[in-house]
Design an enzyme around this catalytic site. Structure first.
Site, PDB file in Angstrom:
ATOM      1  CG  HIS A   1       5.308   0.199  16.112  1.00  0.00           C
ATOM      2  ND1 HIS A   1       6.086  -0.976  16.346  1.00  0.00           N
ATOM      3  CD2 HIS A   1       5.607   1.318  15.167  1.00  0.00           C
ATOM      4  CE1 HIS A   1       7.411  -0.349  15.277  1.00  0.00           C
ATOM      5  NE2 HIS A   1       7.079   0.670  14.757  1.00  0.00           N
TER       6      HIS A   1
ATOM      7  CD  GLU B   1       5.340  -3.593  17.540  1.00  0.00           C
ATOM      8  OE1 GLU B   1       4.094  -3.067  17.659  1.00  0.00           O
ATOM      9  OE2 GLU B   1       5.617  -3.387  16.950  1.00  0.00           O
TER      10      GLU B   1
ATOM     11  NE  ARG C   1      -8.574   1.627  -8.526  1.00  0.00           N
ATOM     12  CZ  ARG C   1      -8.200  -0.197  -8.343  1.00  0.00           C
ATOM     13  NH1 ARG C   1      -6.834  -0.400  -7.238  1.00  0.00           N
ATOM     14  NH2 ARG C   1      -8.916   0.056  -6.908  1.00  0.00           N
TER      15      ARG C   1
ATOM     16  NE  ARG D   1      -9.559  -2.400 -11.870  1.00  0.00           N
ATOM     17  CZ  ARG D   1      -8.240  -1.627 -11.786  1.00  0.00           C
ATOM     18  NH1 ARG D   1      -7.510  -2.312 -10.639  1.00  0.00           N
ATOM     19  NH2 ARG D   1      -7.569  -1.508 -12.323  1.00  0.00           N
TER      20      ARG D   1
HETATM   21  N1  URA Z   1      -8.642  -2.719  -2.112  1.00  0.00           N
HETATM   22  C1  URA Z   1      -8.198  -3.081  -3.212  1.00  0.00           C
HETATM   23  O1  URA Z   1      -6.552  -3.775  -2.778  1.00  0.00           O
HETATM   24  N2  URA Z   1      -7.891  -2.806  -4.598  1.00  0.00           N
HETATM   25  C2  URA Z   1      -9.110  -1.915  -4.792  1.00  0.00           C
HETATM   26  O2  URA Z   1      -9.405  -2.425  -5.358  1.00  0.00           O
HETATM   27  C3  URA Z   1     -10.398  -2.140  -4.003  1.00  0.00           C
HETATM   28  C4  URA Z   1      -9.754  -2.482  -2.066  1.00  0.00           C
END
Ligand code: URA
Length: 265
Positions: free
Chosen positions: A13, A86, A174, A229
């Site tokens: 890969h 790898e 989310r 968040r």
């Molecule tokens: N990467 C992630 O996994 N989550 C985020 O909120 C931002 C970057």
């Protein structure tokens, strides 16, 4: 595949062999192939392109007379596991992942660095290597270099536990998605990780840290915050230039501490 492969044996890969690595036993792993060249040139202005296949783009840099591989992993545990399998077979022993992240603690600001001491294993790939009881823990020495680097450069940073999820959407709770639905297993999970003093979400460290420990190798993880968040589900791209600059200078400093015993700056 085993550890006694020939010098010119190209691995499937990553499309690299031992000759191309020229003795590099340390790798820097961004997720994004588009970030590899910039990172390699920050470490070494004379860094050279090696090869690109699928999500794996590789450049070779030199710092303090030692070769350093910069290789992208792509997104998520499965592609990280292929990369580590790898590269380990090619003799790479030290792994620094650099990435972006979503912060879940209110005290963390945009573009701050988060240095992972251990990861909550919300991935699947690491379970193919070790049972869930096995910890995804960062290597102490490499992590200490990251902390020292951030301190030397006066970059704001936080160190602690990261939730490392296979999915960007439901696994990181989310709701602004195609279905708008988060399975019951993940409903309320952000709040719970917050209460349990987890700092952030990302998608690769659980696999990287587990595999490195299982293989007897060293790995550490630093990410720059591009999503807050508590405020927003969507990452803020306007933060990316500062986030990337901080990551690149932190990793250059940490590599310098590792490879030469002294800081870069
Ligand atoms: N990467 C992630 O996994 N989550 C985020 O909120 C931002 C970057």
């Amino acid at each position: 595949m085993n550890q006694d492969i020939q010098d010119d044996n190209i691995l499937y890969h990553v499309k690299l062999n031992r000759k191309m690595l020229a003795g590099a036993d340390t790798a820097v792993l961004p997720g994004d192939p588009g970030r590899v060249e910039k990172t390699a040139r920050m470490i070494d202005p004379d860094a050279v392109f090696l090869v690109s296949n699928r999500e794996y783009t590789s450049w070779l840099a030199e710092l303090g007379g030692k070769k350093v591989l910069v290789c992208s992993t792509g997104i998520g545990g499965p592609s990280v596991s292929i990369c580590i399998e790898e590269l380990a077979s090619l003799g790479v022993k030290n792994y620094f992942r650099i990435g972006t992240t979503g912060a879940i603690q209110d005290r963390i600001n945009a573009a701050d660095l988060v240095i992972t001491t251990a990861s909550v294993r919300l991935d699947g790939a690491s379970t193919h290597y070790a049972p869930l009881e096995y910890p995804a823990v960062a290597d102490f020495d490499l992590t200490t270099h990251l902390v020292q680097a951030a301190e030397n450069l006066k970059i704001p940073f936080h160190k602690g536990i990261t939730a490392s999820s296979d999915t960007f959407y439901p696994g990181q709770e989310r709701y602004d998605t195609f279905s708008g639905y988060v399975p019951r297993k993940f409903q309320g999970s952000l709040k719970e990780w917050q209460k349990l003093n987890v700092l952030n979400y990302e998608m690769e460290s659980a696999t990287l840290l587990t595999l490195a420990s299982v293989f007897g190798l060293k790995a550490a993880m630093v990410a720059s915050v591009i999503a807050i968040r508590g405020r927003d589900e969507t990452p803020d791209d306007s933060i990316l230039p500062l986030a990337e600059e901080r990551l690149a200078s932190c990793i250059r400093e940490a590599l310098s501490l590792l490879l030469t015993g002294e800081g870069y700056s």
